[in-house]
Scaffold this active site. Structure first.
Site: not given
Ligand code: HPA
Length: 277
Positions: A32, A63, A85, A87-88, A115, A216-217, A240, A252
């Protein structure tokens, strides 16, 4: 089709062959807000991933959705600018497709970036972390791109994961960081399903099990790469501080803003590693 097949992989590989004759040695996946690396590839063919049959199309801001083929530091590279990802809504199997295709095209080394939120209190936004290992929490629960019939042409049913991240490549990254005075933390990455960020209790749990950075990846892609015997270098851009005390809000936008700071350092690190290959 629940699981990708050799035919799916070859169909996608052939479609890319219509756009480029490049035979890449190094594959890269950009996290990201980290698309900068793709912009400096020389003599680049840019392939919209929508044009590749079966490709998992990224839908998230930050992306871009291009496969960029060209040269970087005199190495033919294939850069995935924007990843998909879980979650998509893509199946885990489909998330593995780009890695399989890269390998089919000749890629032997995979550089994965992401990220991530810092669980380790010593890490600050804008810094880099060399991924020295990961915790495959989703995989432990059965969510792995290797579920389904084993593709024997790539690797064994039960692949070893004792060296998910290549020791030699890690040493090169350390050398580059030292010489270029690029601050480089080291730590353990974990992939969660997302897309919600973690609760403070989630984060205390992650800290307790030895996590340094959360995202998340990456883990599904590295699992596929290692199954196929590719050598992997993994780098997290810390976007973060994880909200262990419940006092800060993660967004995000914050992740993308940190990407602006991280991307030039990441590029310097990747260039240095490529120069030493
Ligand atoms: N948690 C999960 N994924 C992330 C984070 C985070 O704090 N930051 C960037 N990706």
């Amino acid at each position: 089709m629940d699981f990708i097949t050799l035919e799916d992989i070859d169909t996608a590989t052939r479609a890319i062959g219509e756009y480029t004759s490049l035979q890449p040695e190094v594959g890269m996946i950009l996290g990201s807000g980290l698309g900068l690396v793709a912009e400096v590839v020389e003599g680049a063919d840019r392939i919209p991933v929508e044009d590749i049959p079966g490709w998992p199309i990224p839908t998230v801001e930050g992306h871009a959705g291009y496969l960029v083929c060209g040269n970087l530091e005199s190495h033919p590279v294939l850069v995935l600018q924007g990843r998909a990802h879980y979650y998509e809504g893509h199946s885990m199997s489909k998330i593995g497709l780009p890695i399989r295709v890269m390998q089919r095209m000749g890629v032997e080394i995979l550089v994965v970036t992401n990220a991530a939120g810092a669980v380790n209190p010593d890490f600050a936004p804008g810094e880099l972390m060399l991924i020295i290992d990961h915790i495959n929490l989703l995989g432990m629960a059965g969510l792995t791109p290797l579920r389904g019939p084993n593709l024997d042409t790539f690797g064994p049913r039960f692949p070893d994961m004792s060296q998910a991240y290549d020791r030699e490549l890690m040493n090169l990254a350390r050398e580059v960081a030292r010489e270029g005075e690029i601050p480089l933390h080291e730590g353990i990455y974990i992939c969660l399903g997302g897309p919600s960020f973690e609760t403070p209790a989630d984060l205390r749990f992650l800290k307790g099990i030895g996590v340094d950075a959360v995202g998340m990846s990456t883990v599904p892609e590295v699992t596929i790469a290692r199954h196929g015997g590719m050598r992997v270098l993994g780098v997290s851009g810390i976007s973060n501080k994880a909200n262990l005390d419940g006092q800060t809000i993660t967004s995000h936008e914050e992740v993308l803003a940190a990407g602006q700071v991280i991307a030039p350092m990441l590029l310097a690190l990747i260039r240095g590693v490529l120069r030493r290959l």
